[in-house]
Scaffold this active site. Structure first.
Site, PDB file in Angstrom:
ATOM      1  CD  GLU A  41       7.199   3.678   0.468  1.00 53.50           C
ATOM      2  OE1 GLU A  41       6.895   4.667  -0.242  1.00 53.50           O
ATOM      3  OE2 GLU A  41       8.245   3.582   1.122  1.00 53.50           O
ATOM      4  N   PRO A  42       1.838   3.011  -0.171  1.00 51.45           N
ATOM      5  CG  PRO A  42       0.684   4.489   1.227  1.00 51.45           C
ATOM      6  CD  PRO A  42       2.015   3.805   1.057  1.00 51.45           C
TER       7      PRO A  42
ATOM      8  CD  GLN B  14     -20.099 -25.129  -9.973  1.00 54.35           C
ATOM      9  OE1 GLN B  14     -19.882 -24.051  -9.438  1.00 54.35           O
ATOM     10  NE2 GLN B  14     -21.205 -25.375 -10.649  1.00 54.35           N
TER      11      GLN B  14
ATOM     12  CD  GLU C   9       6.497 -13.364  -0.024  1.00 55.73           C
ATOM     13  OE1 GLU C   9       7.507 -13.765  -0.619  1.00 55.73           O
ATOM     14  OE2 GLU C   9       6.186 -13.714   1.119  1.00 55.73           O
TER      15      GLU C   9
ATOM     16  CB  THR D 115       0.799  -9.325  -9.226  1.00 58.70           C
ATOM     17  OG1 THR D 115       1.653  -8.764 -10.246  1.00 58.70           O
ATOM     18  CG2 THR D 115       0.404  -8.233  -8.233  1.00 58.70           C
TER      19      THR D 115
END
Ligand SMILES: Cc1cc2nc3c(=O)[nH]c(=O)nc-3n(C[C@H](O)[C@H](O)[C@H](O)COP(=O)(O)OP(=O)(O)OC[C@H]3O[C@@H](n4cnc5c(N)ncnc54)[C@H](O)[C@@H]3O)c2cc1C
Length: 380
Positions: free
Chosen positions: A127-128, A337, A364, A366
């Protein structure tokens, strides 16, 4: 643990790889540039019968296991993070929980079309105001006669604007903590009050829709409750244990794709009269990529294998997801790179793998949350 893949698994992997190279790879950058969800690719994946790999054949799935499913996720990731993410959200988050926790009638009504790939599914937890601390949600489901009435806002929901069903987590008892959360099956087409309010533009994965949704007095009959009232949090933990394995597999695929691009380029590109792979600095980068990809793959397969033994897999899945997502970002960055200026252009895939890989360290759970999970599993 047997490191060789069974024949059936090899066959599925090879079939999916062939499809990915023929149909997805050629449009992978284009769908990102256009921010276009490739519905036709998912129709073709349904034709290949892989939209319900780990679902029983009785309900339209392939009857495969977690290992087979993670091989498919890895192959998709090797060519397109977006297709891989929408696929993984569909299978692990929106489809498998109905098989694990649903009634026979719910499986017939909701699981079968998902497993057969008739449409995609979505899963709405975040949710927010609540992400890592996901149980601290504001969305509520209140009883009104023999109906449930859902109200709230869900954030960053993969596939919500293209889904035929959405599993929504809501508070059914605000006094009961973790035991006060339940899961509901919402039909975005049929259920009044369901609305997609935002489709986010992101730094990558723009062919996989990420949505904000609003639930405004969405009225559901009793048979839309998945499992028992109050089981929603327990279901969430089990769902994420499986889901993190597919994110690890998808990350391994992203890393593999970036590694292959860098290795090939390093042998073709010449500077100072030599292929750049002959310079220690470049060769060491490519060797280091190989090591990281293999490690990510081994941890992912170990987690999938443990899941398939029916064992608790929280530790293995968190470890695989943490390692593989980090590997994907690092390998993709090194691949940019190795390609030098060309690596910074959209004509080459590594920049896309890099942008896509970053999400794998966020979605899912951090990386910081994976550290918390692993620490807890270690008893720390
Ligand atoms: C592309 C995309 C797809 C997604 N798909 C879905 C989906 O399909 N369904 C769904 O429900 N959600 C989905 N999500 C949401 C995703 O799971 C969350 O974004 C993620 O869990 C993090 O929550 P947050 O964004 O609110 O960050 P926050 O929880 O606010 O975290 C912000 C920062 O604080 C850190 N942090 C928070 N708590 C702690 C702590 N205790 N210790 C240390 N560090 C901490 C975090 O690690 C992070 O670095 C998606 C997100 C994205 C971007």
């Amino acid at each position: 643990m047997d490191f060789s893949l069974p024949d059936e698994h090899r066959m599925i992997r090879d079939t999916v790889r062939e499809f990915c190279e023929a149909e997805i790879e050629p449009i992978a950058q284009e769908i990102e540039d256009e921010h276009r969800f490739p519905a036709e690719i998912f129709d073709q994946l349904a034709d290949l019968d892989v939209m319900g790999v780990p679902v029983s054949e009785e309900y339209g799935g392939l009857g495969g296991d977690q290992l087979m499913y993670s091989l498919v996720a890895e192959e998709l990731g090797r060519v397109s993070g977006s297709v891989g993410l929408s696929y993984a959200a569909h299978v692990s988050l929106a489809t498998k929980p109905i098989e694990l926790f649903g009634t026979d009638a719910q499986k017939e009504r909701w699981l079968r079309p998902l497993a057969e790939g008739e449409h995609l599914g979505a899963w709405a937890l975040t949710e927010p105001g609540s992400g890592s601390d996901a149980s601290d949600m504001d969305t509520t489901a209140e009883r009104d006669g023999d109906e449930w009435v859902l109200n709230g806002t869900k954030q960053f929901i993969t596939n919500a604007n293209v889904a035929g069903s959405v599993l929504v987590k809501a508070v059914t008892d605000s006094e009961a903590g973790y035991d006060g959360i339940s899961t509901f099956i919402v039909d975005p087409e049929e259920d009044d009050g369901f609305e997609v309010t935002t489709v986010w533009d992101k730094m990558g994965l723009n062919a996989s829709p990420t949505c904000e949704i609003r639930l405004d007095d969405v009225r559901l009959s009793e048979d839309r409750l998945l499992g028992e009232m109050g089981e929603g949090w327990d279901q969430t933990k089990k769902t994420l244990d499986g889901g993190r394995i597919s994110i690890a597999a998808l990350s391994t695929g992203l890393a593999q794709g970036a590694f292959e691009a860098a290795k090939a380029y390093s042998t073709e590109r010449e500077q100072f009269g030599h292929p750049i792979s002959e310079f220690d600095a470049i060769r060491n980068k490519v060797v280091s990529m190989d090591r990281k990809v293999e490690r990510a793959r081994l941890l992912t397969r170990k987690a999938a294998w443990t899941y398939d033994q029916g064992e608790r897999v929280s530790h293995e899945s968190a470890l695989a997801k943490l390692d593989a997502s980090e590997a994907a970002r690092e390998v993709a960055e090194d691949a940019v790179q190795v390609l030098g200026g060309y690596g910074y252009t959209e004509d080459f895939a590594p920049q896309r793998f890099l942008r896509d890989a970053k999400l794998m360290e966020i979605g899912e759970g951090t990386s910081e949350i994976q550290h918390l999970v692993i620490g807890r599993e270690l008893g720390l």
